[in-house]
Design an enzyme around this catalytic site. Structure first.
Site, PDB file in Angstrom:
ATOM      1  N   CYS A  98       0.846  -1.191   0.000  1.00 50.23           N
ATOM      2  CA  CYS A  98       0.000   0.000   0.000  1.00 50.23           C
ATOM      3  C   CYS A  98       0.875   1.232   0.000  1.00 50.23           C
ATOM      4  O   CYS A  98       2.036   1.179   0.413  1.00 50.23           O
ATOM      5  CB  CYS A  98      -0.846   0.054   1.257  1.00 50.23           C
ATOM      6  SG  CYS A  98      -1.768  -1.430   1.480  1.00 50.23           S
ATOM      7  N   TYR A 118      -4.907 -13.513  -3.948  1.00 50.42           N
ATOM      8  CA  TYR A 118      -4.426 -12.984  -2.662  1.00 50.42           C
ATOM      9  C   TYR A 118      -5.208 -13.614  -1.508  1.00 50.42           C
ATOM     10  O   TYR A 118      -6.415 -13.379  -1.371  1.00 50.42           O
ATOM     11  CB  TYR A 118      -4.596 -11.465  -2.717  1.00 50.42           C
ATOM     12  CG  TYR A 118      -4.146 -10.640  -1.533  1.00 50.42           C
ATOM     13  CD1 TYR A 118      -3.218 -11.088  -0.602  1.00 50.42           C
ATOM     14  CD2 TYR A 118      -4.642  -9.349  -1.369  1.00 50.42           C
ATOM     15  CE1 TYR A 118      -2.822 -10.291   0.462  1.00 50.42           C
ATOM     16  CE2 TYR A 118      -4.246  -8.533  -0.322  1.00 50.42           C
ATOM     17  CZ  TYR A 118      -3.337  -9.018   0.596  1.00 50.42           C
ATOM     18  OH  TYR A 118      -2.948  -8.219   1.635  1.00 50.42           O
ATOM     19  N   HIS A 146      -2.640 -11.914   4.974  1.00 49.65           N
ATOM     20  CA  HIS A 146      -2.958 -10.784   5.856  1.00 49.65           C
ATOM     21  C   HIS A 146      -4.246 -10.965   6.641  1.00 49.65           C
ATOM     22  O   HIS A 146      -5.047 -10.033   6.788  1.00 49.65           O
ATOM     23  CB  HIS A 146      -2.948  -9.469   5.059  1.00 49.65           C
ATOM     24  CG  HIS A 146      -1.559  -9.094   4.641  1.00 49.65           C
ATOM     25  ND1 HIS A 146      -1.202  -8.857   3.349  1.00 49.65           N
ATOM     26  CD2 HIS A 146      -0.424  -8.954   5.369  1.00 49.65           C
ATOM     27  CE1 HIS A 146       0.107  -8.584   3.280  1.00 49.65           C
ATOM     28  NE2 HIS A 146       0.586  -8.645   4.501  1.00 49.65           N
ATOM     29  N   ASP A 161       3.522  -9.022   9.712  1.00 48.03           N
ATOM     30  CA  ASP A 161       4.237  -9.104   8.437  1.00 48.03           C
ATOM     31  C   ASP A 161       5.208  -7.915   8.311  1.00 48.03           C
ATOM     32  O   ASP A 161       6.411  -8.107   8.163  1.00 48.03           O
ATOM     33  CB  ASP A 161       3.204  -9.105   7.300  1.00 48.03           C
ATOM     34  CG  ASP A 161       3.842  -9.276   5.937  1.00 48.03           C
ATOM     35  OD1 ASP A 161       4.978  -9.759   5.867  1.00 48.03           O
ATOM     36  OD2 ASP A 161       3.192  -8.922   4.929  1.00 48.03           O
TER      37      ASP A 161
END
Ligand code: ADP
Ligand code: SF4
Length: 695
Positions: free
Chosen positions: A31, A170, A173, A266
């Site tokens: 991001c 994906y 997360h 992460d």
């Protein structure tokens, strides 16, 4: 310069499905707070990374459908063809530099806001959304699942049309992605073939992977991003289930991109983990697949990278933050200049861009986010147009960065520092163990300056206004910093709090310098970023009984934006720090501190022998003001300009101080266009941009 022999392995090609990378440097999706809202800024930022040598450059996550709307976040979208120009702009720039471009397609399931689209959210099973606004996500029926698969397929086809080389599925997360939500027992309570057994919970992920391969697999590599551990034990994804999943999907994707969840684990802040900290979790993956594996770990040392490859942990060196702090990291290793890498400090200032929805900034790299708007490049800067000499007073982050950037421009620079070592506040703050890795801010700049022929550095040299005029430099940058207030003025108290004693009041500088109190200590945090909690941690580790008081609803509340907050909460509790929120300092008397409830004023007396207020700072601008008063003498001493920079001008974060020093250096003797507004990308412009008018 030549690549060091043992680093050459990092420049080997790697085949990923139908594509081949030029080296092992892989900028994983991350991001940036720009995305669809500031597309030119985003494209130029990615372009500079490709130019800096990254073999693969990916977008951040990219929503496939309006039911996955993260407004106000600015992440990428591929909802229909009108989104394509934004992607094409970035892809073309990445390709120009010989890198592959990747897109991370996502449906965020119950982790959405849908504020813009006003559509109900979707989830494996009915559940509250992550927006915490009394909305619930709808449990998906079979028709929804069919639709979801179609959306993924269409987004993959669109990605190929845009020109992407790598298309992601994906599932990582933690709660952030729908496909991961399906994998987890705590979110998936379905009783059909998509719930229950692990085979059933993996079914949707397998179908989407196979659909994507079927749709674009001949032309594009299909990557799977998968979190192998949420560090929640049995409740979350754990190594046992992850091994079964990797085993069952081993050869399905063309690339495994593996990490730990959630995002805070992460992108682990340096306060809580060091380089390569994910290895123990992800190392099994390469044993179970023949496909290439990429992983992250805030890698900045080429030797560590080589070791990861040689030991069979990773094929590709994944990086988000190291590529933000130094977009030219691969080139520097290629050219045998790895000592010049501007290493990420793990402060996570960059992640705040996503949380707050603004173009991210970086503490180490002041050009980050300014590549398009201001045309700043991390490695290029305009040459000086005169032989003027510059004096920089103070060697904190602003003074050091100004000196380095001025030296890059070719100016002769003199830097004077009152203390015996360079670094200013960075040197001070990094005496706290929690912040030790942040010393890279001063270490990098001090190292770079050590070999400059056009820079003279003086320590132990407190300069007076007379000294400065005597030196006769043409331009003077005053980077004398700031000092913490002791009168409790901060975000809550706008005027000083009167105390019956000042003996008990210690400043953060006292703590840095080892003049620290002992016994029972109140740390009063009305600053709300990292320092209050770091001081509380430091004092508790030294064996003191610490009470952390804040008027806010939460301790260190801004650190939610830097993924530090939950780690801070855990560590302080483990250290036995007592936490009191919603209370402001009321008075300090010998042997006690009185606090009051911010709502109803109820007073509480805490027996204590010290208090450390971390509230706000005064600029140290006395020298600047003296020089202004002596302006009639400037001409006689060849002084043309005197400028305040960094905390001396406006106290702020280290990132702001670095930026301020850099901006000063960039703009020195560059004509200022007072009529020029900040270059903007507003909605109207984006509309025109999509119509193709501004391309
Ligand atoms: P910033 O964050 O703006 O870079 P810092 O507080 O980190 O500011 O650094 C300011 C530095 O300036 C400190 O190291 C301090 O010792 C130094 N300094 C302050 N006054 C003088 C002076 N008169 N002469 C030389 N150095 C000074
Ligand atoms: Fe690293 Fe901090 Fe820069 Fe992020 S902001 S890339 S964590 S130095």
């Amino acid at each position: 310069m030549k690549t060091e022999t043992n680093h050459k392995i990092l420049f080997e090609h790697v085949k990923i499905g139908p594509k081949t990378t030029k080296n092992r440097f892989y900028q994983v999706p991350h991001c940036n707070g720009m995305g669809h809202r500031w597309p030119r800024s985003m494209a130029e930022m990615r372009s500079v990374k490709a130019e800096g040598g990254w073999g693969v450059v990916c977008t951040e996550e990219c929503s496939i459908h309006p039911t996955s709307d993260l407004t106000p976040a600015t992440l990428m979208r591929l909802w229909d063809d009108s989104d394509l120009p934004v992607h094409e702009l970035m892809i073309n720039k990445v390709h120009e530099h010989g890198a592959l471009a990747g897109v991370q397609l996502v449906h965020n399931g119950q982790s959405v806001s849908n504020y813009l689209t006003r559509m109900p959210a979707l989830a494996p099973s009915a559940a509250p959304t992550e927006a915490s606004n009394s909305t619930q996500a709808r449990g998906m029926d079979k028709a929804d699942i069919k639709e979801l698969r179609r959306w993924f397929r269409e987004a993959a086809l669109r990605s190929r049309r845009a020109g992407y080389d790598i298309v992601y599925v994906y599932a990582a997360h933690g709660i952030m992605t729908l496909l991961f939500q399906f994998l987890l027992k705590r979110f998936n309570q379905r009783t059909d073939e998509y719930g229950g057994s692990l085979t059933n919970r993996v079914r949707l992920l397998r179908e989407v992977l196979e659909d994507t391969k079927d749709a674009v697999g001949h032309d594009c590599a299909v990557a799977l991003r998968f979190a192998v551990d949420e560090l929640l034990g049995e409740d979350g994804m754990n190594v046992a289930e992850a091994q079964d999943i990797v085993g069952s999907l081993a050869e399905v994707p063309d690339l495994w991109d593996v990490n730990v969840a959630d995002w805070g684990n992460d992108s682990l802040p340096s306060r809580f983990g060091s380089e390569g900290s994910q290895e123990e979790y992800i190392k099994f993956v390469k044993q179970m697949t023949t496909k290439p594996v990429v992983g992250v770990g805030r890698f900045t040392s080429p030797d560590t990278m080589v070791s990861q490859v040689k030991r069979g942990v990773l094929d590709l060196i994944g990086a988000a933050r190291p590529s933000i702090a130094d977009p030219y990291l691969p080139t520097k290793i290629l050219e045998g200049r790895s000592d010049e890498i501007r290493e990420c400090i793990g402060c996570n200032m960059c992640t705040s861009g996503d949380f707050i929805a603004y173009p991210m900034r970086c503490t180490q790299n002041p050009t980050m986010g300014e590549e398009w708007r201001k045309g700043w490049h991390p490695e290029k800067i305009s040459k000086a147009t005169s032989n003027d000499k510059v004096l920089v007073v103070g060697s904190g982050p602003s003074g050091l960065e100004a000196t380095l950037a001025l030296s890059n421009r070719g100016y002769d620079v003199t830097m004077a520092e009152a203390k015996t070592e360079l670094g200013g506040r960075v040197l001070q703050e990094t005496k706290l163990k929690a912040l030790s890795e942040w010393k890279r801010v001063s270490d990098h700049r001090t190292y770079m300056l050590s070999s400059r022929g056009n820079v003279q550095t003086f320590v132990d040299s407190p300069l007076s206004a007379e000294d400065i005029l005597e030196l006769g430099c043409n331009h003077v940058a005053i980077a004398t910093g700031s000092k913490w207030r002791t009168d409790f003025v901060g975000a809550h108290h706008r005027k000083p709090v009167s105390t019956s004693t000042t003996n008990m009041i210690y400043t953060p500088e006292d703590v840095f310098d080892g003049r620290q109190p002992s016994g029972k200590i109140v740390v009063y945090d009305d600053d709300h970023y990292y320092l209050g909690s770091a001081i509380a941690e430091h004092l508790a580790e030294a064996g003191n009984e610490v009470v952390l008081v804040t008027p806010d609803a939460d301790i260190a509340s801004w650190t939610h934006n830097t993924l530090e907050n939950s780690h801070i909460q855990t560590r302080l509790r483990e250290l036995g720090v007592k936490i009191i929120t919603h209370h402001a300092a009321k008075s300090v008397d010998e042997g006690s501190v009185t606090i009051e409830c911010v709502y109803i004023g109820t007073e509480t007396r805490i027996e204590a022998n010290a208090i450390v207020p971390v509230t706000s700072r005064h600029s140290i601008d006395g020298l600047y003001n003296e020089l202004l008063e002596m302006s009639d003498q400037w001409l006689d001493h060849n002084v043309k300009s005197v400028t305040r920079i960094g905390d001396c001008y406006a106290p702020g974060t280290i990132a702001m101080a670095v930026y301020s020093g850099h901006e000063y250096a960039r703009n020195l003797e560059v004509p200022v266009d007072h009529n020029a507004l900040l270059k903007r990308e507003n909605d109207f412009e984006i509309h025109k941009f999509k119509e193709g008018n501004l391309l």
